[in-house]
Design a protein around this motif. Structure first.
Motif, PDB file in Angstrom:
ATOM      1  N   ALA A 134       0.682  -1.148   0.026  1.00 15.00           N
ATOM      2  CA  ALA A 134       0.076   0.154  -0.058  1.00 15.00           C
ATOM      3  C   ALA A 134       0.835   1.233   0.044  1.00 15.00           C
ATOM      4  CB  ALA A 134      -0.831   0.032   1.244  1.00 15.00           C
ATOM      5  N   ILE A 135       0.397   2.555  -0.822  1.00 13.52           N
ATOM      6  CA  ILE A 135       1.272   3.483  -0.782  1.00 13.52           C
ATOM      7  C   ILE A 135       1.182   4.152   0.788  1.00 13.52           C
ATOM      8  CG2 ILE A 135       1.198   5.904  -1.841  1.00 13.52           C
ATOM      9  CD1 ILE A 135       0.253   4.745  -4.281  1.00 13.52           C
ATOM     10  N   LYS A 136       2.242   4.549   0.929  1.00 14.65           N
ATOM     11  CA  LYS A 136       2.387   5.337   2.255  1.00 14.65           C
ATOM     12  C   LYS A 136       2.149   6.841   1.998  1.00 14.65           C
ATOM     13  CE  LYS A 136       6.326   4.527   4.523  1.00 14.65           C
ATOM     14  NZ  LYS A 136       7.738   4.139   4.544  1.00 14.65           N
ATOM     15  N   ARG A 137       1.128   7.536   2.878  1.00 18.53           N
ATOM     16  CA  ARG A 137       0.776   8.808   2.840  1.00 18.53           C
ATOM     17  C   ARG A 137       1.146   9.686   3.735  1.00 18.53           C
ATOM     18  NH1 ARG A 137      -4.657   8.003  -1.021  1.00 18.53           N
ATOM     19  NH2 ARG A 137      -4.170   5.784  -1.871  1.00 18.53           N
ATOM     20  N   ASP A 138       1.798   9.436   4.512  1.00 17.39           N
ATOM     21  CA  ASP A 138       2.189  10.007   5.754  1.00 17.39           C
ATOM     22  C   ASP A 138       2.969  11.286   5.363  1.00 17.39           C
ATOM     23  OD1 ASP A 138       5.073   9.275   6.580  1.00 17.39           O
ATOM     24  OD2 ASP A 138       4.019   7.735   5.819  1.00 17.39           O
ATOM     25  N   ASP A 139       3.023  12.633   6.079  1.00 14.84           N
ATOM     26  CA  ASP A 139       3.875  13.607   5.727  1.00 14.84           C
ATOM     27  C   ASP A 139       5.290  13.244   5.528  1.00 14.84           C
ATOM     28  OD1 ASP A 139       1.402  15.100   5.649  1.00 14.84           O
ATOM     29  OD2 ASP A 139       1.963  16.042   7.727  1.00 14.84           O
ATOM     30  N   ASP A 153      -6.781   8.337  -5.335  1.00 13.83           N
ATOM     31  CA  ASP A 153      -7.233   7.022  -5.754  1.00 13.83           C
ATOM     32  C   ASP A 153      -8.160   6.865  -6.779  1.00 13.83           C
ATOM     33  OD1 ASP A 153      -6.327   5.615  -3.528  1.00 13.83           O
ATOM     34  OD2 ASP A 153      -7.552   6.879  -1.827  1.00 13.83           O
ATOM     35  N   ARG A 154      -7.799   6.222  -7.933  1.00 15.55           N
ATOM     36  CA  ARG A 154      -8.892   6.271  -9.080  1.00 15.55           C
ATOM     37  C   ARG A 154     -10.169   5.164  -8.698  1.00 15.55           C
ATOM     38  NH1 ARG A 154      -6.258   6.792 -14.847  1.00 15.55           N
ATOM     39  NH2 ARG A 154      -8.166   7.371 -15.146  1.00 15.55           N
ATOM     40  N   ALA A 155     -10.993   5.425  -9.713  1.00 19.76           N
ATOM     41  CA  ALA A 155     -12.045   4.674  -9.475  1.00 19.76           C
ATOM     42  C   ALA A 155     -11.974   3.192  -9.758  1.00 19.76           C
ATOM     43  CB  ALA A 155     -13.314   5.109 -10.139  1.00 19.76           C
ATOM     44  N   ARG A 156     -10.990   2.864 -10.450  1.00 21.41           N
ATOM     45  CA  ARG A 156     -10.849   1.369 -10.940  1.00 21.41           C
ATOM     46  C   ARG A 156      -9.736   0.694 -10.106  1.00 21.41           C
ATOM     47  NH1 ARG A 156      -7.899   3.621 -16.376  1.00 21.41           N
ATOM     48  NH2 ARG A 156      -5.978   3.981 -15.625  1.00 21.41           N
ATOM     49  N   GLY A 157      -9.584   1.347  -9.115  1.00 21.04           N
ATOM     50  CA  GLY A 157      -8.698   0.628  -7.997  1.00 21.04           C
ATOM     51  C   GLY A 157      -7.170   0.941  -8.213  1.00 21.04           C
ATOM     52  N   THR A 158      -6.797   1.803  -8.882  1.00 17.17           N
ATOM     53  CA  THR A 158      -5.374   2.104  -8.944  1.00 17.17           C
ATOM     54  C   THR A 158      -5.131   3.606  -8.079  1.00 17.17           C
ATOM     55  OG1 THR A 158      -5.760   3.250 -10.932  1.00 17.17           O
ATOM     56  CG2 THR A 158      -5.165   0.885 -11.114  1.00 17.17           C
ATOM     57  N   GLN A 159      -4.035   3.850  -7.828  1.00 22.27           N
ATOM     58  CA  GLN A 159      -3.716   5.077  -7.312  1.00 22.27           C
ATOM     59  C   GLN A 159      -2.721   5.916  -8.549  1.00 22.27           C
ATOM     60  OE1 GLN A 159      -2.905   1.958  -5.594  1.00 22.27           O
ATOM     61  NE2 GLN A 159      -4.904   1.996  -4.891  1.00 22.27           N
ATOM     62  N   LEU A 162      11.899   8.037 -11.293  1.00 30.18           N
ATOM     63  CA  LEU A 162      10.687   8.192 -10.774  1.00 30.18           C
ATOM     64  C   LEU A 162      10.111   6.864 -10.144  1.00 30.18           C
ATOM     65  CD1 LEU A 162       8.116  10.035 -10.272  1.00 30.18           C
ATOM     66  CD2 LEU A 162       7.297   9.479 -12.594  1.00 30.18           C
ATOM     67  N   CYS A 163      10.448   5.803 -10.943  1.00 29.25           N
ATOM     68  CA  CYS A 163       9.912   4.357 -10.008  1.00 29.25           C
ATOM     69  C   CYS A 163      10.609   4.126  -9.081  1.00 29.25           C
ATOM     70  CB  CYS A 163      10.082   3.440 -11.031  1.00 29.25           C
ATOM     71  SG  CYS A 163       9.046   3.408 -12.431  1.00 29.25           S
ATOM     72  N   GLU A 164      11.896   4.414  -8.982  1.00 22.33           N
ATOM     73  CA  GLU A 164      12.877   4.112  -7.677  1.00 22.33           C
ATOM     74  C   GLU A 164      12.494   4.913  -6.705  1.00 22.33           C
ATOM     75  OE1 GLU A 164      17.147   4.339  -8.647  1.00 22.33           O
ATOM     76  OE2 GLU A 164      16.674   3.021 -10.592  1.00 22.33           O
ATOM     77  N   ALA A 165      12.376   6.390  -6.787  1.00 26.55           N
ATOM     78  CA  ALA A 165      11.968   7.115  -5.743  1.00 26.55           C
ATOM     79  C   ALA A 165      10.425   6.655  -5.331  1.00 26.55           C
ATOM     80  CB  ALA A 165      11.744   8.715  -6.257  1.00 26.55           C
ATOM     81  N   PHE A 166       9.433   6.288  -6.115  1.00 25.90           N
ATOM     82  CA  PHE A 166       8.236   6.022  -5.659  1.00 25.90           C
ATOM     83  C   PHE A 166       8.440   4.622  -4.733  1.00 25.90           C
ATOM     84  CE2 PHE A 166       4.612   2.977  -6.559  1.00 25.90           C
ATOM     85  CZ  PHE A 166       3.840   3.655  -5.657  1.00 25.90           C
ATOM     86  N   ALA A 167       9.198   3.759  -5.156  1.00 23.27           N
ATOM     87  CA  ALA A 167       9.412   2.368  -4.522  1.00 23.27           C
ATOM     88  C   ALA A 167      10.009   2.645  -3.055  1.00 23.27           C
ATOM     89  CB  ALA A 167      10.119   1.471  -5.191  1.00 23.27           C
ATOM     90  N   ARG A 168      11.055   3.474  -3.031  1.00 26.44           N
ATOM     91  CA  ARG A 168      11.816   3.503  -1.885  1.00 26.44           C
ATOM     92  C   ARG A 168      10.930   4.263  -0.951  1.00 26.44           C
ATOM     93  NH1 ARG A 168      16.021   5.324  -4.039  1.00 26.44           N
ATOM     94  NH2 ARG A 168      16.929   3.333  -3.922  1.00 26.44           N
ATOM     95  N   HIS A 169      10.308   5.651  -1.374  1.00 31.77           N
ATOM     96  CA  HIS A 169       9.789   6.387  -0.177  1.00 31.77           C
ATOM     97  C   HIS A 169       8.219   6.423  -0.090  1.00 31.77           C
ATOM     98  CE1 HIS A 169      13.524   8.373  -0.098  1.00 31.77           C
ATOM     99  NE2 HIS A 169      13.586   8.530  -1.389  1.00 31.77           N
ATOM    100  N   LEU A 170       7.472   5.652  -1.069  1.00 31.60           N
ATOM    101  CA  LEU A 170       5.913   5.474  -0.921  1.00 31.60           C
ATOM    102  C   LEU A 170       5.784   4.280  -0.626  1.00 31.60           C
ATOM    103  CD1 LEU A 170       4.546   8.335  -3.245  1.00 31.60           C
ATOM    104  CD2 LEU A 170       5.287   8.674  -0.839  1.00 31.60           C
ATOM    105  N   LEU A 171       6.348   3.195  -1.244  1.00 28.77           N
ATOM    106  CA  LEU A 171       6.257   1.750  -0.873  1.00 28.77           C
ATOM    107  C   LEU A 171       7.275   1.260   0.234  1.00 28.77           C
ATOM    108  CD1 LEU A 171       5.633   0.351  -4.336  1.00 28.77           C
ATOM    109  CD2 LEU A 171       3.991   1.126  -2.712  1.00 28.77           C
ATOM    110  N   GLY A 172       8.109   1.938   0.441  1.00 27.15           N
ATOM    111  CA  GLY A 172       9.058   1.630   1.908  1.00 27.15           C
ATOM    112  C   GLY A 172      10.093   0.414   1.402  1.00 27.15           C
ATOM    113  N   VAL A 173      10.379   0.370  -0.024  1.00 20.61           N
ATOM    114  CA  VAL A 173      11.153  -0.938  -0.377  1.00 20.61           C
ATOM    115  C   VAL A 173      12.185  -0.332  -1.589  1.00 20.61           C
ATOM    116  CG1 VAL A 173      11.516  -2.970  -1.532  1.00 20.61           C
ATOM    117  CG2 VAL A 173       9.347  -2.526  -0.159  1.00 20.61           C
TER     118      VAL A 173
END
Length: 417
Positions: free
Chosen positions: A143-148, A178-184, A241-252
């Protein structure tokens, strides 16, 4: 409805209702004594005249700019974006359904729910530029991390990249939707290098110093761990963009080797194409149009394409027919690339079938981004049935509320008395 070009056109296509009244009153446009709000073409023309003749240029410009802002979503793709942005808000959904046309919906959202309007604009941007998107198999389903703190770290990573690469990006704004079709949908706006444009401000012509917007988006399907990115620049920018997303918003931590395009298994095409679901969906013919095969030693490559006279026969069938036991497909040669044709029945009055061509390679290159969302999802499903794509490699969507399929459009009342 085609997009109106002037503010007078916009007013003529908008009903004179409480939304327009709120907009005009918010901008403090003086109205003549005895003015009565009533929905008529004459009232719209009168409002256009009052705006044009108003002596306060700055006020006039703000009104005109506000009217034009709503045209961003005044088209079918914008309509879908508006309903997706409001998919979990029943009151706003009913308000959109009650509007008379796409322009009215966009203007109503702009006036009454500006945050939803901006969210819809982000969705429309992704869908409009979908053909430019690159797909990535992240292999991560968190799940995407949404904390500040997480959002700030993601923002800082992007800022740092642009400052190193281009000397800009010191300001960065991030939004997660959050998109209606279940994606973020993760939308990012970064500050580009400053420019000096010659513009009018009110009645004064001057060079205005400003910084353009670097707009980038990432859409993530948690169910499959697949992401799509739109960003200006080459592979280096998409990987960042993918690496930053994975590291900081997915925590991996995910380096470039882990973030990959999906590897495709084309071996099942040796047997041609058998997709019963495609026939049920309305396609009248399926064809392996061409294949590129490489010898098991890797030293020889052969490209085979069916000619038009073949009458939609698969190239794999012809290779068996003409080469027999020497057929490279039965001698261990690997299919490196292929083109698949899906034929639709000829349109009325036409003799030739229309065709949807899917191009793919074993290294994961596909041209599915060329097609609209509904067709792309269909084609992904066919590739899964063929065993070319794995279930976890597709960018699945959830259709809800009938927005994409047109169920709710029957409730729309287009036009104006």
């Amino acid at each position: 409805m085609s997009r109106p070009h002037t503010y007078a056109d916009i007013l003529l296509n908008l009903p004179v209702d409480d939304t327009l009244k709120t907009f005009i009153e918010r901008h403090a446009l003086p109205l003549p004594a005895g003015w009565i709000w009533h929905d008529s073409i004459q009232a719209s023309k009168s409002l256009a005249g009052l705006i044009q003749l108003h002596p306060n240029v700055a006020m006039r410009d703000r009104i005109v700019a506000g009217l034009h802002a709503s045209t961003l979503l005044a088209h079918p793709l914008g309509k879908q974006a508006m309903f997706q942005a409001a998919h979990d808000r029943p009151t706003e959904l009913m308000g959109l359904i009650a509007c008379k046309n796409d322009l009215h919906r966009a203007f109503w959202l702009y006036v009454h729910h500006p945050a939803l309007f901006e969210a819809a604009a982000e969705i429309e941007y992704l869908d409009h530029h979908g053909q430019q998107a690159q797909q990535h198999d992240l292999g991560l389903k968190g799940a995407i991390k949404r904390d500040d703190a997480s959002i700030a770290a993601f923002r800082d990573a992007i800022k740092g990249f642009y400052q190193r690469e281009l000397g800009c990006g010191e300001v960065c704004v991030v939004n997660v939707l959050d998109r209606a079709r279940g994606t973020q949908l993760v939308s990012i706006h970064a500050k580009d290098l400053a420019t000096a444009k010659l513009e009018f401000e009110g009645s004064q012509l001057q060079r205005r110093v400003g910084s353009p917007n670097i707009h980038m988006v990432l859409e993530y399907a948690q169910a499959t761990g697949v992401a799509r990115t739109i960003i200006r620049g080459g592979a280096k920018y998409h990987a960042m963009l993918c690496e930053a997303f994975a590291r900081h918003l997915l925590g991996v931590d995910a380096d470039a080797q882990r973030i990959r395009t999906p590897q495709l298994n084309l071996s099942n095409l040796r047997l041609g194409m058998n997709i019963p679901q495609a026939i049920e969906d309305g396609f009248v013919g399926l064809q392996v149009k061409s294949v590129t095969v490489v010898s098991d030693c890797g030293q020889l490559k052969l490209e085979c394409t069916v000619r038009a006279a073949s009458e939609q026969r698969c190239v794999t069938d012809l290779l068996t027919q003409y080469f027999g036991s020497a057929n490279p497909l039965t001698r261990g040669w690997m299919i490196q690339a292929a083109m698949l044709n899906f034929y639709l029945a000829p349109m009325q009055g036409k003799r030739r079938s229309s065709v949807v061509s899917v191009e793919l390679t074993s290294k994961g290159r596909l041209n599915l981004h060329k097609f609209d969302e509904e067709l792309r999802t269909q084609l992904e499903g066919y590739l899964v049935q063929l065993g070319i794509l794995q279930g976890q490699q597709v960018f699945t969507t959830d259709q809800v509320l009938g927005v994409d399929s047109g169920v709710v459009t029957d409730l729309f009342v287009e036009g104006r008395e």
